[in-house]
Write an enzyme that holds these catalytic residues in place. Structure first.
Site, mmCIF file in Angstrom:
data_model
loop_
_atom_site.group_PDB
_atom_site.id
_atom_site.type_symbol
_atom_site.label_atom_id
_atom_site.label_comp_id
_atom_site.label_asym_id
_atom_site.label_seq_id
_atom_site.Cartn_x
_atom_site.Cartn_y
_atom_site.Cartn_z
ATOM 1 N N GLU A 265 15.748 41.554 -19.019
ATOM 2 C CA GLU A 265 16.005 42.533 -17.949
ATOM 3 C C GLU A 265 15.655 41.849 -16.644
ATOM 4 O OE1 GLU A 265 17.417 45.247 -18.604
ATOM 5 O OE2 GLU A 265 17.089 45.487 -20.734
ATOM 6 N N CYS A 299 13.336 46.607 -9.582
ATOM 7 C CA CYS A 299 14.568 45.904 -9.951
ATOM 8 C C CYS A 299 15.806 46.755 -9.710
ATOM 9 C CB CYS A 299 14.487 45.478 -11.411
ATOM 10 S SG CYS A 299 14.182 46.861 -12.517
HETATM 11 P P1 NAD Z 1 9.087 35.957 -12.881
HETATM 12 O O1 NAD Z 1 10.284 35.629 -13.702
HETATM 13 O O2 NAD Z 1 8.564 34.935 -11.980
HETATM 14 O O3 NAD Z 1 7.858 36.431 -13.792
HETATM 15 C C1 NAD Z 1 7.985 37.405 -14.788
HETATM 16 C C2 NAD Z 1 7.118 37.037 -15.976
HETATM 17 O O4 NAD Z 1 7.576 35.812 -16.528
HETATM 18 C C3 NAD Z 1 5.638 36.820 -15.632
HETATM 19 O O5 NAD Z 1 4.832 37.329 -16.674
HETATM 20 C C4 NAD Z 1 5.523 35.317 -15.565
HETATM 21 O O6 NAD Z 1 4.223 34.851 -15.840
HETATM 22 C C5 NAD Z 1 6.483 34.903 -16.664
HETATM 23 N N1 NAD Z 1 6.996 33.537 -16.558
HETATM 24 C C6 NAD Z 1 7.177 32.787 -15.436
HETATM 25 N N2 NAD Z 1 7.670 31.569 -15.773
HETATM 26 C C7 NAD Z 1 7.825 31.552 -17.112
HETATM 27 C C8 NAD Z 1 8.297 30.592 -18.060
HETATM 28 N N3 NAD Z 1 8.731 29.389 -17.679
HETATM 29 N N4 NAD Z 1 8.312 30.930 -19.362
HETATM 30 C C9 NAD Z 1 7.890 32.146 -19.770
HETATM 31 N N5 NAD Z 1 7.415 33.090 -18.933
HETATM 32 C C10 NAD Z 1 7.393 32.810 -17.613
HETATM 33 O O7 NAD Z 1 9.497 37.290 -12.125
HETATM 34 P P2 NAD Z 1 8.821 37.922 -10.857
HETATM 35 O O8 NAD Z 1 9.436 37.293 -9.668
HETATM 36 O O9 NAD Z 1 7.362 37.926 -10.962
HETATM 37 O O10 NAD Z 1 9.333 39.436 -11.026
HETATM 38 C C11 NAD Z 1 10.257 39.987 -10.194
HETATM 39 C C12 NAD Z 1 11.652 39.880 -10.779
HETATM 40 O O11 NAD Z 1 11.722 40.698 -11.946
HETATM 41 C C13 NAD Z 1 12.703 40.412 -9.850
HETATM 42 O O12 NAD Z 1 13.811 39.563 -9.842
HETATM 43 C C14 NAD Z 1 13.081 41.747 -10.450
HETATM 44 O O13 NAD Z 1 14.371 42.176 -10.130
HETATM 45 C C15 NAD Z 1 12.891 41.495 -11.906
HETATM 46 N N6 NAD Z 1 12.657 42.752 -12.644
HETATM 47 C C16 NAD Z 1 13.650 43.214 -13.444
HETATM 48 C C17 NAD Z 1 13.484 44.424 -14.114
HETATM 49 C C18 NAD Z 1 14.590 44.972 -14.993
HETATM 50 O O14 NAD Z 1 14.332 45.882 -15.759
HETATM 51 N N7 NAD Z 1 15.797 44.460 -14.902
HETATM 52 C C19 NAD Z 1 12.299 45.140 -13.972
HETATM 53 C C20 NAD Z 1 11.308 44.619 -13.147
HETATM 54 C C21 NAD Z 1 11.504 43.410 -12.491
#
Ligand code: NAD
Length: 528
Positions: A265, A299
Site C-alpha cells: 500500500e 496516503c
Molecule cells: P518508507 O517506505 O520510508 O517507510 C515505511 C516503512 O518501511 C518503515 O517501517 C521503514 O522502516 C521501512 N523501510 C524503509 N526501508 C526499507 C527497506 N529497504 N526494506 C524494508 N523496510 C524498509 O515510507 P515513509 O516515507 O516513512 O511513509 C510515507 C509513505 O507511505 C508515503 O508515500 C505514503 O503515501 C505511504 N503510505 C501509504 C499508505 C497506503 O495505505 N497506501 C498508508 C500510509 C502511508
C-alpha cells in the site's frame, strides 16, 4: 537534521510519556540483551520519549522462531476462540482511548482528532473481521469437473507467518489493522514498525496481548527498515507493506525472489473534483478534511483539486477563507484541527515543495509558512494556484498540508487531468450523488469517495482498499484483505466414472463420448 537533533541534550525533565509505560512497552520488543538503543522524540517540542532496541537479523530470526511455534497452536484453535480475542480487543481499545491517544500524539505530533480517527479504525477493523472471518474462511463448495460426480470444496489454510512493515503516519492502525485478519486466519505475525513511532505500535500490540492473544504469536522488532527488511522477508510466508513507492519496489523484488505473496500500500497524488452542482458549504468542509487531516500526511489525502469553471469563483474564496481559519495547536486537548508535521525530514520536504513552486510562479492563496511559534515542525495549511509542470509538487507526492487548485472547463477535463498521474490510490468527487457516482467509475484509483473526502471508502471495511499503478499491489479490507493471508486448497472427490477413459473403452470412442458430453454441458450454463 533529524528530529533527534531537536531534543534538548542532557535533559532530565520528564518526557511526554510516563517512564514506567515507556519501559514496559520497550520490553515487548524481541531483542537480545545489550543491543544498541534508538531514541524517539516528540514532534511537538523535541522532548525525548524513550528508547527501544535497534534489533539485528538475529533478533528477527528469534522473533520468527517464537511466532512459528505459537502459530501451530493458534491455527489449531477454533475460529470462535480467535474471534473472542478480537472482540475483547475492540472493547479494550475504546476503553483505553485516553492513554492510546496520548501515546499516538506524543510520537506523531498529530491533532487529537486525527489520532482518534486511527483508534476508531482499529476498533472497526477488529469488529468487522471478528464478525465476518467465518464467512470469508469457511470451506466452500465449487462446481466440480463432472456434475454430480465430482464433489469439489475450496479450503483456506493459513499461510503460516506474516511479516508487517508499517509507516509512521498512522502508526497505530497500520501496525495492527492489517495483522488482525492475518491472525484471525490462523497466522502468526512479526511486525516492524517505523523507527519514529515504535511506542504507538507497541501500545497497540500490548492491548492485543491483554485481550488474550498469545504473547509469542505477535512479535515486534524495532530498528531500521534497511537492516531488518531483508531478514524479515527471508523468514515469512507473506509480507504486508505500507509505505513509500520507492521502498515498495525494493520489497516487491525481495518477495519475488522468494516467491512469496505480498501486498504493498504505497503513495498517492490524489485528485479531488468539484463540479458545478456541488453543495458549496459541504464541499468546503469536506475539502478541508480531504487536504489537511493528519497535516496532509495521509496516503489518501488530496493534493490536487480540479474545480469546474462555473463554481470556481464561488468555491475558491470560501475554501481559502475556511483554511485560513483552521485551528493549529500542539497538545493533547481536542481544539486543534491540525497538528504538527512528524519530523524534520518531513518538514523540510514540505517546505522545499512549496518554496520551489512559489519560486517558479505559483501563487499562495493562504498558508505557505512554517509556524515556529506553535512548535518546531508546524507548517501552515497551504493552498496554491497556478501550479505548472516544472514544479516538483505538480506530480510528486508532497505528503503534507499543501493543495494545488486548478480551474477546469468541465467534468471531461477534470477526469482527464485527475487520471494524468502514475499513481492511483484515492479520489474525491463533489457533485450530485448520481453524477458523482457516474464520474467515479471513470477515475483510475482504487477508492473513490463521492461527497466525502476519504473516510467513506476507507471505512467501508467490507470493500477492498488499495491502489492502482504506482500506488500499490494487492488490497486490504473485505474478502481480499483476509484471503490474501491464506493458501487456497481445492479438494475434489470423484465418484462413479473417472475423468479419464473408462477401462475397456476404446480411446477414440472415449473422445466421441466426451465431445458429445461437452456439447451438452455448454447448453446447461445453469450448472456452472
Ligand atoms: P518508507 O517506505 O520510508 O517507510 C515505511 C516503512 O518501511 C518503515 O517501517 C521503514 O522502516 C521501512 N523501510 C524503509 N526501508 C526499507 C527497506 N529497504 N526494506 C524494508 N523496510 C524498509 O515510507 P515513509 O516515507 O516513512 O511513509 C510515507 C509513505 O507511505 C508515503 O508515500 C505514503 O503515501 C505511504 N503510505 C501509504 C499508505 C497506503 O495505505 N497506501 C498508508 C500510509 C502511508
Amino acid at each position: 537534521m533529524s528530529t533527534a537533533e531537536l531534543a534538548p541534550t542532557g535533559t532530565t525533565t520528564p518526557g511526554p510519556m510516563d517512564p514506567a509505560l515507556v519501559h514496559r512497552l520497550a520490553a515487548l520488543v524481541t531483542a537480545a540483551p545489550g543491543r544498541p538503543r534508538q531514541a524517539s522524540h516528540a514532534p511537538f517540542d523535541g522532548a525525548l520519549i524513550g528508547e527501544v532496541p535497534a534489533c539485528t537479523a538475529e533478533d528477527v530470526a528469534e522473533a520468527q522462531r517464537r511466532a512459528r511455534v505459537a502459530q501451530a497452536d493458534w491455527a489449531a484453535r477454533s475460529l470462535a476462540e480467535r474471534r473472542a480475542v478480537m472482540l475483547r480487543y475492540h472493547d479494550l481499545v475504546l476503553e483505553r482511548q485516553e492513554q492510546v491517544l496520548d501515546v499516538t500524539q506524543a510520537e506523531t505530533g498529530k491533532a487529537r482528532v486525527s489520532a482518534f480517527e486511527e483508534l476508531a479504525d482499529v476498533a472497526m477493523t477488529a469488529r468487522y473481521y471478528a464478525n465476518t472471518a467465518a464467512r470469508h474462511l469457511r470451506p466452500t463448495r465449487r462446481q466440480g469437473a463432472l456434475p454430480l460426480l465430482t464433489r469439489t470444496v475450496q479450503h483456506h489454510h493459513p499461510k503460516g507467518l506474516v511479516g508487517v512493515i508499517s509507516p509512521w503516519n498512522y502508526p497505530l492502525t497500520l501496525a495492527v489493522s492489517d495483522a488482525i485478519p492475518a491472525l484471525l486466519a490462523g497466522n502468526g505475525v512479526v511486525l516492524k514498525p517505523d523507527s519514529q513511532t515504535p511506542f504507538t505500535a507497541l501500545m497497540a500490540v500490548e492491548l492485543l496481548y491483554e485481550a488474550g492473544l498469545p504473547r509469542d504469536l505477535f512479535q515486534v522488532v524495532t530498528g531500521a527498515g534497511s537492516v531488518l527488511g531483508t531478514p524479515l522477508i527471508e523468514g515469512v510466508e507473506y509480507l504486508m507493506f505500507t509505505g513509500s513507492t520507492a521502498t515498495g519496489r525494493i520489497i516487491a523484488e525481495q518477495c519475488g525472489r522468494r516467491l512469496i505473496g505480498f501486498s504493498a500500500e504505497l503513495g498517492g497524488k490524489n485528485p479531488m473534483i468539484v463540479l458545478a452542482d456541488a453543495d458549496l458549504e459541504k464541499t468546503v468542509e469536506g475539502a478541508v478534511r480531504a487536504c489537511f487531516a493528519n497535516s496532509g500526511q495521509l496516503c489518501i489525502s488530496i493534493e490536487r483539486m480540479y474545480v469546474e469553471d462555473a463554481i470556481y469563483d464561488r468555491f475558491v474564496p470560501a475554501f481559502v477563507e475556511r483554511v485560513a481559519r483552521m485551528t493549529l495547536a500542539a497538545g493533547t486537548t481536542w481544539e486543534a484541527e491540525m497538528g504538527s508535521l512528524v519530523s524534520r525530514d518531513q518538514f523540510d520536504a514540505v517546505r522545499a515543495h512549496v518554496d520551489d513552486a512559489v519560486a517558479k510562479g505559483a501563487r499562495v492563496l493562504t498558508g505557505g509558512r512554517p509556524r515556529p511559534d506553535l512548535g518546531p515542525l508546524f507548517y501552515e495549511p497551504t493552498v496554491l494556484e497556478g501550479v505548472t509542470e516544472e514544479m516538483a509538487l505538480c506530480r510528486d507526492e508532497t505528503f503534507g498540508p499543501v493543495v494545488a487548485l486548478t480551474r477546469v472547463a468541465d467534468a471531461e477535463e477534470a477526469i482527464e487531468r485527475a487520471n494524468d498521474t502514475e499513481y492511483g490510490l484515492n479520489a474525491s468527487i463533489w457533485s450530485s450523488p448520481r453524477r458523482g457516482a457516474e464520474v467515479a467509475t471513470r477515475i483510475r484509483t482504487g477508492t473513490v469517495n463521492v461527497n466525502e473526502a476519504y473516510a467513506a471508502a476507507w471505512a467501508s471495511h467490507d470493500a477492498p482498499m488499495g491502489g492502482m499503478g504506482n500506488s500499490g499491489v494487492g488490497r486490504r479490507h473485505g474478502a481480499e484483505g483476509i484471503l490474501k493471508y491464506t493458501e487456497p486448497q481445492t479438494v475434489a472427490v470423484q465418484r462413479g466414472l473417472p475423468i479419464g477413459p473408462m477401462p475397456g473403452l476404446p480411446l477414440e470412442r472415449y473422445a466421441t463420448v466426451m465431445t458429445a458430453g461437452l456439447k451438452l454441458l455448454k447448453r446447461a450454463p445453469f450448472l456452472e
